[in-house]
Design a protein around this motif. Structure first.
Motif, PDB file in Angstrom:
ATOM      1  N   PHE A  10      45.832  44.815  29.796  1.00  0.00           N
ATOM      2  CA  PHE A  10      45.407  43.608  29.064  1.00  0.00           C
ATOM      3  C   PHE A  10      44.949  42.477  30.006  1.00  0.00           C
ATOM      4  O   PHE A  10      43.771  42.105  30.037  1.00  0.00           O
ATOM      5  CB  PHE A  10      46.575  43.163  28.170  1.00  0.00           C
ATOM      6  CG  PHE A  10      46.502  41.771  27.626  1.00  0.00           C
ATOM      7  CD1 PHE A  10      45.322  41.267  27.083  1.00  0.00           C
ATOM      8  CD2 PHE A  10      47.634  40.946  27.634  1.00  0.00           C
ATOM      9  CE1 PHE A  10      45.269  39.965  26.578  1.00  0.00           C
ATOM     10  CE2 PHE A  10      47.592  39.663  27.130  1.00  0.00           C
ATOM     11  CZ  PHE A  10      46.407  39.160  26.608  1.00  0.00           C
ATOM     12  N   ILE A  11      45.859  41.945  30.808  1.00  0.00           N
ATOM     13  CA  ILE A  11      45.482  40.776  31.621  1.00  0.00           C
ATOM     14  C   ILE A  11      44.597  41.218  32.791  1.00  0.00           C
ATOM     15  O   ILE A  11      43.589  40.565  33.101  1.00  0.00           O
ATOM     16  CB  ILE A  11      46.726  40.014  32.135  1.00  0.00           C
ATOM     17  CG1 ILE A  11      47.702  39.736  30.988  1.00  0.00           C
ATOM     18  CG2 ILE A  11      46.300  38.702  32.784  1.00  0.00           C
ATOM     19  CD1 ILE A  11      49.003  39.083  31.421  1.00  0.00           C
ATOM     20  N   GLY A  12      44.970  42.352  33.414  1.00  0.00           N
ATOM     21  CA  GLY A  12      44.157  42.851  34.526  1.00  0.00           C
ATOM     22  C   GLY A  12      42.716  43.102  34.088  1.00  0.00           C
ATOM     23  O   GLY A  12      41.771  42.804  34.829  1.00  0.00           O
ATOM     24  N   GLY A  13      42.545  43.650  32.887  1.00  0.00           N
ATOM     25  CA  GLY A  13      41.192  43.913  32.378  1.00  0.00           C
ATOM     26  C   GLY A  13      40.398  42.620  32.195  1.00  0.00           C
ATOM     27  O   GLY A  13      39.231  42.519  32.599  1.00  0.00           O
ATOM     28  N   HIS A  71      36.948  41.418  34.346  1.00  0.00           N
ATOM     29  CA  HIS A  71      35.731  40.845  33.724  1.00  0.00           C
ATOM     30  C   HIS A  71      35.405  39.511  34.398  1.00  0.00           C
ATOM     31  O   HIS A  71      34.258  39.253  34.783  1.00  0.00           O
ATOM     32  CB  HIS A  71      35.948  40.551  32.240  1.00  0.00           C
ATOM     33  CG  HIS A  71      36.026  41.776  31.373  1.00  0.00           C
ATOM     34  ND1 HIS A  71      35.807  41.739  30.014  1.00  0.00           N
ATOM     35  CD2 HIS A  71      36.304  43.067  31.644  1.00  0.00           C
ATOM     36  CE1 HIS A  71      35.946  42.954  29.506  1.00  0.00           C
ATOM     37  NE2 HIS A  71      36.256  43.767  30.480  1.00  0.00           N
ATOM     38  N   HIS A  72      36.416  38.654  34.499  1.00  0.00           N
ATOM     39  CA  HIS A  72      36.251  37.309  35.056  1.00  0.00           C
ATOM     40  C   HIS A  72      35.684  37.379  36.475  1.00  0.00           C
ATOM     41  O   HIS A  72      34.696  36.716  36.807  1.00  0.00           O
ATOM     42  CB  HIS A  72      37.623  36.613  35.038  1.00  0.00           C
ATOM     43  CG  HIS A  72      37.679  35.311  35.751  1.00  0.00           C
ATOM     44  ND1 HIS A  72      37.425  34.111  35.139  1.00  0.00           N
ATOM     45  CD2 HIS A  72      37.962  35.017  37.047  1.00  0.00           C
ATOM     46  CE1 HIS A  72      37.552  33.127  36.025  1.00  0.00           C
ATOM     47  NE2 HIS A  72      37.873  33.652  37.191  1.00  0.00           N
ATOM     48  N   MET A  73      36.288  38.208  37.317  1.00  0.00           N
ATOM     49  CA  MET A  73      35.911  38.241  38.741  1.00  0.00           C
ATOM     50  C   MET A  73      34.550  38.906  38.949  1.00  0.00           C
ATOM     51  O   MET A  73      33.737  38.427  39.749  1.00  0.00           O
ATOM     52  CB  MET A  73      36.982  38.987  39.544  1.00  0.00           C
ATOM     53  CG  MET A  73      38.335  38.310  39.550  1.00  0.00           C
ATOM     54  SD  MET A  73      38.330  36.687  40.335  1.00  0.00           S
ATOM     55  CE  MET A  73      38.348  37.140  42.063  1.00  0.00           C
ATOM     56  N   VAL A  74      34.297  40.004  38.246  1.00  0.00           N
ATOM     57  CA  VAL A  74      33.025  40.727  38.416  1.00  0.00           C
ATOM     58  C   VAL A  74      31.864  39.814  38.022  1.00  0.00           C
ATOM     59  O   VAL A  74      30.837  39.755  38.703  1.00  0.00           O
ATOM     60  CB  VAL A  74      33.033  42.029  37.571  1.00  0.00           C
ATOM     61  CG1 VAL A  74      31.638  42.612  37.442  1.00  0.00           C
ATOM     62  CG2 VAL A  74      33.990  43.045  38.181  1.00  0.00           C
ATOM     63  N   ASN A  75      32.040  39.055  36.937  1.00  0.00           N
ATOM     64  CA  ASN A  75      30.955  38.189  36.469  1.00  0.00           C
ATOM     65  C   ASN A  75      30.826  36.923  37.309  1.00  0.00           C
ATOM     66  O   ASN A  75      29.723  36.467  37.591  1.00  0.00           O
ATOM     67  CB  ASN A  75      31.167  37.819  34.997  1.00  0.00           C
ATOM     68  CG  ASN A  75      30.987  39.026  34.102  1.00  0.00           C
ATOM     69  OD1 ASN A  75      30.101  39.848  34.331  1.00  0.00           O
ATOM     70  ND2 ASN A  75      31.841  39.173  33.099  1.00  0.00           N
TER      71      ASN A  75
END
Ligand code: NAD
Ligand code: DAU
Length: 339
Positions: free
Chosen positions: A11-14, A18-22
């Protein structure tokens, strides 16, 4: 920067992947996950084709595998989300919580030390502080609150935190720890209160509320948690612990009633069931340190966050219905009887 994110299919890792890749297209994000019952590659669909993202399947507690991976990849930073995370499961099966949460953390710390990782961040929880009484609303957890755990889950997380701090003091490994309150938001596994209630209410099923529903949790939208970890990684001071929470205390009954109202479902669905053994009464975070030292501020209130979350569950039924029809169905049947 090459950043290892463990538990990024959860949940949080996913949400953090998303946050870091973008946000950081020039950083490489490597997501290491064992894909236990809680890991779901569907969560990574929106980023899986991005050139700065890679998935590796593996166990953080497998020392030989982890050492090989660190030697090959030469990570600059490690963010450890990988864990067994559900309190109820820790009560029925504590062993795996020690293996993953304690021993897995130790393996990651040794690999980080050996391969010169510049920042190791441990994602921890407010549950390491135990609980607060309901009749003292003036009390909050600060970073100096003594560790005083209740469940096998929180004990395993507190043990891991102590190892992390020992690696700073003894070996000078540049570590940070965040201790966050209850998260909610997109991609939350439906064994946890909020997605459980949303998914069951939509199917007009009974809603199990432990005890009298008066226990209090301090809810934080997952995207505010991800922002906090990003800030700590880039601006936090090695050796420090940061509490993360947004002053959103609600009783469990209030949470369930809010969801029912938003979905236009009757309160008669609520069923008070046997309480969780050792159930912590109240969690409440004092986030003054991260606010004043790092300038963190949550974007969501509970009201805006729960609306966004309910909307997400309504628009992404396939994501959670696939989970409900899988292995998790057996777990739920054992907990609450056949659906
Ligand atoms: P989750 O259960 O949704 O996800 C955990 C992930 O870790 C899964 O993808 C699982 O496959 C993976 N995993 C489990 N064992 C592994 C192993 N041995 N090796 C590699 N991967 C493994 O958990 P979550 O709710 O996203 O929590 C993530 C972290 O945040 C945990 O460390 C938890 O203690 C902490 N935390 C959670 C909350 C919350 O409210 N959910 C609040 C504060 C802190
Ligand atoms: O505080 C942070 C912690 O929050 C994290 O460290 C944990 O990983 C995370 O799972 C969460 O723990 P909780 O035990 O608070 O979350 P859970 O969603 O399991 O339960 C929230 C509250 O709702 C708790 O008081 C128990 C209650 N509950 C839960 C379930 C699953 C119910 O009343 N009925 C239920 O069916």
């Amino acid at each position: 920067m090459k950043i290892l994110v463990t538990g990024g299919a959860g949940f949080i890792g996913g949400n953090f992947v998303h946050h870091m890749v973008n946000k950081y297209p020039n950083d490489e994000i490597v997501n290491l996950d064992l894909l236990t019952y809680a890991g779901n590659l569907e969560t990574l669909k929106p980023v899986e084709d991005k050139p700065n993202y890679k998935f590796v399947k593996g166990d953080i507690a497998d020392e030989a595998f982890i050492m090989d991976l660190f030697e090959k990849e030469q990570f600059d930073m490690v963010v450890n989300f990988a864990a067994e995370s559900h309190v109820d499961r820790s009560i029925t099966d504590p062993g795996i919580f020690v293996t993953t949460n304690v021993m897995g953390t130790r393996v990651l710390l040794d690999a980080s030390k050996k391969y010169g990782v510049k920042r190791y961040h441990q994602v921890s929880t407010d549950e390491v502080y135990g609980d607060l009484p309901l009749d003292r609303p003036d009390l909050f957890f600060t970073e100096d609150t003594p560790l005083h755990t209740s469940s096998p889950y929180s004990s395993s997380k507190a043990s891991a935190d102590l190892f992390v701090l020992a690696y700073y003091r003894t070996y000078g490994l540049p570590v940070t720890i965040s201790r966050c309150s209850n998260n909610y938001g997109p991609y939350h596994f439906p064994e946890k209160l909020i997605p459980l209630i949303i998914s069951r209410a939509l199917a007009d099923e009974e809603l199990p509320v432990y005890g009298k529903g008066e226990n209090v949790r301090d809810w934080l939208h997952v995207s505010d948690h991800c922002e906090a970890i990003d800030l700590i990684l880039h601006k936090g001071k090695p050796g420090e612990v940061y509490n993360v929470g947004g002053h959103n205390e609600r009783t469990n009954l209030e949470v369930v009633q809010t969801i029912l109202k938003a979905l236009d479902k009757p309160e008669s669905l609520i069923k008070f069931v046997t309480d969780r053994p050792g159930h912590d009464m109240r969690y409440a975070i004092d986030p003054a340190k991260i606010e004043t030292e790092l300038g963190w501020k949550p974007k969501y209130t509970f009201d805006t966050g729960i609306r966004q979350t309910i909307e997400w569950y309504l628009n992404n039924k396939e994501w959670w219905q696939n989970i409900l029809s899988g292995e998790y169905a057996n777990y739920f049947e054992n907990q609450y009887g056949k659906r």
